[in-house]
Design a protein around this motif. Structure first.
Motif, PDB file in Angstrom:
ATOM      1  N   MET A  34       0.838  -1.197   0.000  1.00  0.00           N
ATOM      2  CA  MET A  34       0.000   0.000   0.000  1.00  0.00           C
ATOM      3  C   MET A  34       0.871   1.243   0.000  1.00  0.00           C
ATOM      4  O   MET A  34       2.053   1.197   0.365  1.00  0.00           O
ATOM      5  CB  MET A  34      -0.904   0.019   1.234  1.00  0.00           C
ATOM      6  CG  MET A  34      -1.884  -1.128   1.332  1.00  0.00           C
ATOM      7  SD  MET A  34      -3.165  -1.073   0.062  1.00  0.00           S
ATOM      8  CE  MET A  34      -3.996   0.468   0.462  1.00  0.00           C
ATOM      9  N   GLY A  35       0.260   2.347  -0.383  1.00  0.00           N
ATOM     10  CA  GLY A  35       1.017   3.589  -0.400  1.00  0.00           C
ATOM     11  C   GLY A  35       0.173   4.792  -0.030  1.00  0.00           C
ATOM     12  O   GLY A  35      -1.050   4.774  -0.187  1.00  0.00           O
ATOM     13  N   TRP A  36       0.843   5.806   0.465  1.00  0.00           N
ATOM     14  CA  TRP A  36       0.242   7.119   0.647  1.00  0.00           C
ATOM     15  C   TRP A  36       0.770   8.026  -0.454  1.00  0.00           C
ATOM     16  O   TRP A  36       1.971   8.023  -0.762  1.00  0.00           O
ATOM     17  CB  TRP A  36       0.613   7.708   2.011  1.00  0.00           C
ATOM     18  CG  TRP A  36      -0.190   7.166   3.148  1.00  0.00           C
ATOM     19  CD1 TRP A  36       0.182   6.205   4.040  1.00  0.00           C
ATOM     20  CD2 TRP A  36      -1.519   7.556   3.511  1.00  0.00           C
ATOM     21  NE1 TRP A  36      -0.827   5.963   4.929  1.00  0.00           N
ATOM     22  CE2 TRP A  36      -1.879   6.795   4.644  1.00  0.00           C
ATOM     23  CE3 TRP A  36      -2.430   8.485   3.021  1.00  0.00           C
ATOM     24  CZ2 TRP A  36      -3.124   6.922   5.281  1.00  0.00           C
ATOM     25  CZ3 TRP A  36      -3.661   8.619   3.636  1.00  0.00           C
ATOM     26  CH2 TRP A  36      -4.002   7.841   4.760  1.00  0.00           C
ATOM     27  N   TYR A  37      -0.124   8.796  -1.017  1.00  0.00           N
ATOM     28  CA  TYR A  37       0.192   9.724  -2.078  1.00  0.00           C
ATOM     29  C   TYR A  37      -0.335  11.094  -1.668  1.00  0.00           C
ATOM     30  O   TYR A  37      -1.209  11.199  -0.807  1.00  0.00           O
ATOM     31  CB  TYR A  37      -0.493   9.306  -3.385  1.00  0.00           C
ATOM     32  CG  TYR A  37      -0.214   7.890  -3.838  1.00  0.00           C
ATOM     33  CD1 TYR A  37      -0.816   6.805  -3.206  1.00  0.00           C
ATOM     34  CD2 TYR A  37       0.622   7.636  -4.916  1.00  0.00           C
ATOM     35  CE1 TYR A  37      -0.578   5.499  -3.631  1.00  0.00           C
ATOM     36  CE2 TYR A  37       0.856   6.333  -5.359  1.00  0.00           C
ATOM     37  CZ  TYR A  37       0.247   5.284  -4.704  1.00  0.00           C
ATOM     38  OH  TYR A  37       0.481   3.991  -5.137  1.00  0.00           O
ATOM     39  N   ARG A  38       0.164  12.141  -2.319  1.00  0.00           N
ATOM     40  CA  ARG A  38      -0.374  13.467  -2.060  1.00  0.00           C
ATOM     41  C   ARG A  38      -0.339  14.311  -3.310  1.00  0.00           C
ATOM     42  O   ARG A  38       0.472  14.080  -4.210  1.00  0.00           O
ATOM     43  CB  ARG A  38       0.386  14.165  -0.937  1.00  0.00           C
ATOM     44  CG  ARG A  38       1.811  14.540  -1.274  1.00  0.00           C
ATOM     45  CD  ARG A  38       2.514  15.116  -0.033  1.00  0.00           C
ATOM     46  NE  ARG A  38       3.890  15.510  -0.326  1.00  0.00           N
ATOM     47  CZ  ARG A  38       4.754  15.907   0.612  1.00  0.00           C
ATOM     48  NH1 ARG A  38       4.372  15.973   1.885  1.00  0.00           N
ATOM     49  NH2 ARG A  38       5.983  16.252   0.265  1.00  0.00           N
ATOM     50  N   GLN A  39      -1.246  15.284  -3.342  1.00  0.00           N
ATOM     51  CA  GLN A  39      -1.300  16.208  -4.467  1.00  0.00           C
ATOM     52  C   GLN A  39      -1.475  17.615  -3.938  1.00  0.00           C
ATOM     53  O   GLN A  39      -2.501  17.925  -3.315  1.00  0.00           O
ATOM     54  CB  GLN A  39      -2.437  15.851  -5.425  1.00  0.00           C
ATOM     55  CG  GLN A  39      -2.431  16.678  -6.692  1.00  0.00           C
ATOM     56  CD  GLN A  39      -3.350  16.115  -7.760  1.00  0.00           C
ATOM     57  OE1 GLN A  39      -4.258  15.341  -7.483  1.00  0.00           O
ATOM     58  NE2 GLN A  39      -3.098  16.493  -9.007  1.00  0.00           N
ATOM     59  N   ALA A  40      -0.474  18.431  -4.164  1.00  0.00           N
ATOM     60  CA  ALA A  40      -0.517  19.828  -3.763  1.00  0.00           C
ATOM     61  C   ALA A  40      -1.155  20.646  -4.882  1.00  0.00           C
ATOM     62  O   ALA A  40      -1.159  20.221  -6.042  1.00  0.00           O
ATOM     63  CB  ALA A  40       0.889  20.332  -3.468  1.00  0.00           C
ATOM     64  N   PRO A  41      -1.681  21.804  -4.551  1.00  0.00           N
ATOM     65  CA  PRO A  41      -2.319  22.642  -5.576  1.00  0.00           C
ATOM     66  C   PRO A  41      -1.367  22.937  -6.733  1.00  0.00           C
ATOM     67  O   PRO A  41      -0.224  23.349  -6.519  1.00  0.00           O
ATOM     68  CB  PRO A  41      -2.663  23.915  -4.802  1.00  0.00           C
ATOM     69  CG  PRO A  41      -2.782  23.477  -3.390  1.00  0.00           C
ATOM     70  CD  PRO A  41      -1.774  22.389  -3.214  1.00  0.00           C
ATOM     71  N   GLY A  42      -1.843  22.688  -7.936  1.00  0.00           N
ATOM     72  CA  GLY A  42      -1.048  22.980  -9.122  1.00  0.00           C
ATOM     73  C   GLY A  42       0.062  21.999  -9.410  1.00  0.00           C
ATOM     74  O   GLY A  42       0.863  22.218 -10.322  1.00  0.00           O
TER      75      GLY A  42
END
Length: 114
Positions: A34-42
């Motif tokens: 499993m993994g954690w991902y992230r998405q910052a604005p832009g």
């Protein structure tokens, strides 16, 4: 059908901590990496941390030493303990298989004020 429900985000000052949770259903959780991902604005979504079925972990350089990924196979739940948060950690955080195995959940917003 895989279901992923992230929770635990919020607003925190720089240097603070948060613990994210990911409840998983629809797959045999204990045998999946499993993994954690992230998405910052832009920005594009990025991989933050991974954990194998056996508990082996890996981290992006940007979070190494500050974040800890863990899992509880009995509860079909994965966690991300985030300490010493920085402004640049602000993003929507998602969980998924690694490699990604299903659709993205709604994510949980983490906002770090400087």
């Amino acid at each position: 059908q895989v279901q992923l429900v992230e929770s635990g985000g919020g607003l925190v000052q720089a240097g603070g901590s948060l613990r994210l949770s990911c409840a998983v259903s629809g797959i045999v959780f204990r045998i999946n990496s499993m993994g954690w991902y992230r998405q910052a604005p832009g920005k594009q979504r990025e991989l933050v941390a991974t954990i194998t079925s056996g508990g082996g972990t890996n981290y992006a350089d940007s979070v190494k030493g500050r974040f800890t990924i863990s899992r509880d196979n009995a509860k079909n739940t994965m966690y991300l303990q985030m300490n010493n948060l920085k402004f640049e950690d602000t993003a929507v955080y998602y969980c998924n298989g690694y490699p990604r195995t299903g659709s993205w959940g709604q994510g949980t917003q983490v906002t770090v004020s400087s």
